[in-house]
Design a protein around this motif. Structure first.
Motif, PDB file in Angstrom:
ATOM      1  N   ALA A  85       0.825  -1.209   0.000  1.00 15.91           N
ATOM      2  CA  ALA A  85       0.000   0.000   0.000  1.00 15.91           C
ATOM      3  C   ALA A  85       0.859   1.260   0.000  1.00 15.91           C
ATOM      4  CB  ALA A  85      -0.927  -0.002   1.210  1.00 15.91           C
ATOM      5  N   ILE A  86       1.959   1.236   0.741  1.00 17.51           N
ATOM      6  CA  ILE A  86       2.831   2.416   0.792  1.00 17.51           C
ATOM      7  C   ILE A  86       3.507   2.635  -0.566  1.00 17.51           C
ATOM      8  CG2 ILE A  86       4.909   3.383   1.860  1.00 17.51           C
ATOM      9  CD1 ILE A  86       3.992   2.034   4.472  1.00 17.51           C
ATOM     10  N   VAL A  87       3.871   1.553  -1.236  1.00 20.29           N
ATOM     11  CA  VAL A  87       4.424   1.680  -2.589  1.00 20.29           C
ATOM     12  C   VAL A  87       3.382   2.334  -3.509  1.00 20.29           C
ATOM     13  CG1 VAL A  87       5.176   0.414  -4.636  1.00 20.29           C
ATOM     14  CG2 VAL A  87       6.054  -0.228  -2.380  1.00 20.29           C
ATOM     15  N   LEU A  88       2.139   1.862  -3.446  1.00 21.31           N
ATOM     16  CA  LEU A  88       1.077   2.414  -4.295  1.00 21.31           C
ATOM     17  C   LEU A  88       0.768   3.865  -3.949  1.00 21.31           C
ATOM     18  CD1 LEU A  88      -1.441  -0.583  -4.442  1.00 21.31           C
ATOM     19  CD2 LEU A  88       0.040   0.256  -6.281  1.00 21.31           C
ATOM     20  N   LEU A  89       1.010   4.247  -2.705  1.00 21.71           N
ATOM     21  CA  LEU A  89       0.772   5.624  -2.284  1.00 21.71           C
ATOM     22  C   LEU A  89       1.572   6.612  -3.132  1.00 21.71           C
ATOM     23  CD1 LEU A  89      -0.880   7.058  -0.026  1.00 21.71           C
ATOM     24  CD2 LEU A  89       1.188   7.008   1.372  1.00 21.71           C
ATOM     25  N   GLY A  90       2.716   6.158  -3.642  1.00 25.73           N
ATOM     26  CA  GLY A  90       3.540   7.010  -4.492  1.00 25.73           C
ATOM     27  C   GLY A  90       2.838   7.439  -5.765  1.00 25.73           C
ATOM     28  N   LEU A  91       1.846   6.664  -6.216  1.00 25.61           N
ATOM     29  CA  LEU A  91       1.116   6.997  -7.444  1.00 25.61           C
ATOM     30  C   LEU A  91       0.158   8.174  -7.249  1.00 25.61           C
ATOM     31  CD1 LEU A  91       0.368   3.418  -8.814  1.00 25.61           C
ATOM     32  CD2 LEU A  91       1.984   5.094  -9.746  1.00 25.61           C
ATOM     33  N   GLN A  92       0.039   8.674  -6.026  1.00 28.90           N
ATOM     34  CA  GLN A  92      -0.804   9.838  -5.762  1.00 28.90           C
ATOM     35  C   GLN A  92      -0.003  11.131  -5.811  1.00 28.90           C
ATOM     36  OE1 GLN A  92      -3.467   9.321  -2.371  1.00 28.90           O
ATOM     37  NE2 GLN A  92      -3.439   7.116  -2.643  1.00 28.90           N
ATOM     38  N   LEU A  93       1.279  11.047  -6.130  1.00 32.80           N
ATOM     39  CA  LEU A  93       2.167  12.205  -6.130  1.00 32.80           C
ATOM     40  C   LEU A  93       2.903  12.332  -7.455  1.00 32.80           C
ATOM     41  CD1 LEU A  93       3.767  11.624  -2.645  1.00 32.80           C
ATOM     42  CD2 LEU A  93       2.395  13.602  -3.219  1.00 32.80           C
ATOM     43  N   VAL A 292      -6.290   4.770  -6.051  1.00 34.88           N
ATOM     44  CA  VAL A 292      -6.447   5.480  -4.773  1.00 34.88           C
ATOM     45  C   VAL A 292      -7.326   4.663  -3.840  1.00 34.88           C
ATOM     46  CG1 VAL A 292      -7.443   7.525  -3.661  1.00 34.88           C
ATOM     47  CG2 VAL A 292      -6.040   7.779  -5.721  1.00 34.88           C
ATOM     48  N   TRP A 293      -8.421   4.135  -4.380  1.00 30.61           N
ATOM     49  CA  TRP A 293      -9.328   3.310  -3.568  1.00 30.61           C
ATOM     50  C   TRP A 293      -8.612   2.054  -3.064  1.00 30.61           C
ATOM     51  CZ3 TRP A 293     -11.067  -1.650  -3.519  1.00 30.61           C
ATOM     52  CH2 TRP A 293     -12.163  -1.934  -2.694  1.00 30.61           C
ATOM     53  N   LEU A 294      -7.877   1.384  -3.960  1.00 32.33           N
ATOM     54  CA  LEU A 294      -7.167   0.161  -3.581  1.00 32.33           C
ATOM     55  C   LEU A 294      -6.121   0.450  -2.504  1.00 32.33           C
ATOM     56  CD1 LEU A 294      -6.443  -2.823  -3.992  1.00 32.33           C
ATOM     57  CD2 LEU A 294      -4.881  -2.103  -5.828  1.00 32.33           C
ATOM     58  N   THR A 295      -5.392   1.550  -2.656  1.00 34.37           N
ATOM     59  CA  THR A 295      -4.370   1.908  -1.670  1.00 34.37           C
ATOM     60  C   THR A 295      -4.995   2.117  -0.300  1.00 34.37           C
ATOM     61  OG1 THR A 295      -3.066   2.989  -3.395  1.00 34.37           O
ATOM     62  CG2 THR A 295      -2.549   3.565  -1.115  1.00 34.37           C
ATOM     63  N   THR A 296      -6.093   2.873  -0.266  1.00 36.14           N
ATOM     64  CA  THR A 296      -6.769   3.143   1.003  1.00 36.14           C
ATOM     65  C   THR A 296      -7.327   1.857   1.608  1.00 36.14           C
ATOM     66  OG1 THR A 296      -7.381   5.329   0.158  1.00 36.14           O
ATOM     67  CG2 THR A 296      -8.523   4.566   2.132  1.00 36.14           C
ATOM     68  N   PHE A 297      -7.843   0.965   0.751  1.00 29.30           N
ATOM     69  CA  PHE A 297      -8.402  -0.298   1.253  1.00 29.30           C
ATOM     70  C   PHE A 297      -7.302  -1.169   1.862  1.00 29.30           C
ATOM     71  CE2 PHE A 297     -10.223  -4.545   1.123  1.00 29.30           C
ATOM     72  CZ  PHE A 297     -11.520  -4.312   1.576  1.00 29.30           C
ATOM     73  N   LEU A 298      -6.155  -1.245   1.189  1.00 30.01           N
ATOM     74  CA  LEU A 298      -5.049  -2.047   1.719  1.00 30.01           C
ATOM     75  C   LEU A 298      -4.521  -1.469   3.041  1.00 30.01           C
ATOM     76  CD1 LEU A 298      -3.026  -2.847  -1.539  1.00 30.01           C
ATOM     77  CD2 LEU A 298      -4.505  -4.396  -0.234  1.00 30.01           C
TER      78      LEU A 298
END
Length: 345
Positions: A85-93, A292-298
Motif C-alpha cells: 500500500a505504501i508503494v502504491l501511495l507514491g502513485l498519488q504524487l 487510490v481506492w485500492l491503496t486506502t483499502f489495503l
C-alpha cells in the motif's frame, strides 16, 4: 499417549496451517469493507476508513477475540499488504505537484516536519514517554497521520499497542485541527494561499487537510491538498533515515546486536519509484481513482490487523503522558508552521 483433546488440537493446527493466511485476510478485508461502509453514515464521512478500521479491529479483538487461525493472515496484512500500500501511495504524487508548492512553500513544509519531529522526540524523552512510542507520535504528527505511524513502525518496531496509541493521538488532534482551522483564516489574516499552505503543512491526515482547506474556498482547498501531498512525499526520506539510524544502533548495540537483522525499508524505494512513474506516465483518471481506492483499502486492512493485535488493557497501562505528548506536538506544529507561513507570505 496422545489424548483426544491433543489430537483435536493437532488436527486444528494442521487445518489452520493448510488454510494459510486466508482466514486472517478475509477477516481484515471484512473489517476494511465495514469501515468503508460506515463512512456513508452522516458524521462518519469525515473519518478516514483507516481510522474506523483500527477502531473496529480493536473492538473485535477485545470483545470477541481474534481467532488463532486468523493469526497468519493478520501478520501478512501487517507486513506485506502494508508495504504494498505504501508503494502504491507514491502513485498519488508527482514531481510537478511538488513544484507547484514552490521553493518557499516546500521549505515551510520541510522545516516544519523536521522541527516537529525533533521537538516531539526530545519532549517525549523529558516526559518519560517510551522512545519508540514518542517516535511514532512524532512521525504521525509531522508527516501524514496513521499512514506515517505504520510506515515508520517498519523500522521503529514498536509494539502494536504503541502503534494503536500513536494512531489514536494523531486522529484525535488531527480531527480537532480539521474543525478548528476553518474558523481562523480571517482572525489570523491568512489569504487562500497562506491558509492552504498552513493547513497542508500542519494538519495530520490527508482527508482532514482536504476537509479543513476547502472550507476556505476552492483555491485554498487545492493548494492545501498539494501542500499536504508534498509533505507525504517526505515520508520516504524520513523512514530511510530512521532505518539507517536503527541499523546503526543495532551495529553498536552491544551483545547480540551483530546477529540482529538491520531494518531495510526497501518498500520506500518502491514508493519513490512510483512517484517517478506517475510523473512521466499519464494514468487515466478512472484507473487513478481505482488505485487510490485500492491503496486506502489495503491500508485499512493493515490497520484492521493492527487493531486485531491490540490489547486495550496494555493501552490503558501507558497512562496519559503519551496523550499529552501528542497534544504538545499538535500545538507545536500548528504554531511553528503558522510562524513560517507568516514570514514567507
Amino acid at each position: 499417549m496422545v489424548t483426544p483433546s491433543q489430537t483435536l488440537h493437532l488436527h486444528r493446527s494442521v487445518a489452520s496451517r493448510s488454510l494459510g493466511p486466508w482466514p486472517g485476510l478475509l477477516l481484515t478485508g471484512a473489517i476494511a469493507a465495514v469501515a468503508f461502509g460506515l463512512r456513508q453514515i452522516p458524521g462518519l464521512s469525515l473519518l478516514s476508513p483507516m481510522i474506523l478500521a483500527i477502531m473496529i479491529g480493536i473492538g473485535f479483538h477485545n470483545l470477541i477475540g481474534t481467532p488463532a487461525r486468523a493469526k497468519a493472515g493478520v501478520v501478512f496484512a501487517l507486513r506485506r499488504l502494508l508495504r504494498a500500500a505504501i508503494v502504491l501511495l507514491g502513485l498519488q504524487l508527482t514531481a510537478a505537484q511538488v513544484a507547484e508548492v514552490g521553493a518557499a512553500g516546500f521549505a515551510v513544509i520541510a522545516l516544519t516536519l523536521v522541527a516537529t519531529f525533533t521537538f516531539t522526540v526530545h519532549l517525549g524523552r523529558l516526559m518519560g514517554v517510551e522512545a519508540k512510542l514518542a517516535e511514532l507520535i512524532a512521525a504521525g504528527t509531522s508527516i501524514c497521520g496513521a499512514s506515517a505511524v505504520i510506515a515508520t513502525n517498519t523500522v521503529t518496531r514498536a509494539s502494536d499497542e504503541d502503534v494503536a496509541y500513536a494512531v489514536a493521538c494523531v486522529t484525535v488532534f488531527g480531527s480537532v485541527a480539521m474543525f478548528l482551522y476553518p474558523l481562523l483564516p480571517a482572525v489570523l489574516g491568512l489569504d487562500a494561499h497562506a491558509y492552504g499552505l498552513w493547513a497542508g503543512a500542519s494538519i495530520h491526515e490527508i482527508a482532514q487537510v482536504v476537509a479543513a482547506a476547502y472550507q476556505d474556498g476552492q483555491a485554498a482547498g487545492e493548494f492545501g491538498t498539494i501542500a499536504k501531498l508534498s509533505r507525504v512525499m517526505l515520508l520516504a526520506p524520513v523512514v530511510l533515515v530512521l532505518g539507517a539510524l536503527a541499523s546503526r544502533r543495532l551495529r553498536h548495540g552491544g551483545k547480540g546486536a551483530a546477529s540482529a537483522k538491520p531494518p531495510v525499508p526497501w518498500f520506500v524505494l518502491g514508493f519513490i519509484a512510483m512517484i517517478g512513474v506517475n510523473s512521466v506516465v499519464t494514468i487515466p483518471a478512472e484507473a487513478k481513482a481505482a488505485l487510490v481506492w485500492l491503496t486506502t483499502f489495503l491500508l485499512s486492512m493493515a490497520l484492521a490487523a493492527m487493531g486485531l493485535e491490540t490489547d486495550i488493557a496494555k493501552l490503558r497501562a501507558k497512562g496519559p503522558r503519551p496523550f499529552l505528548l501528542g497534544l504538545a506536538a499538535f500545538a507545536f506544529i500548528a504554531g511553528f508552521s503558522l510562524m513560517l507561513v507568516k514570514l514567507t507570505d
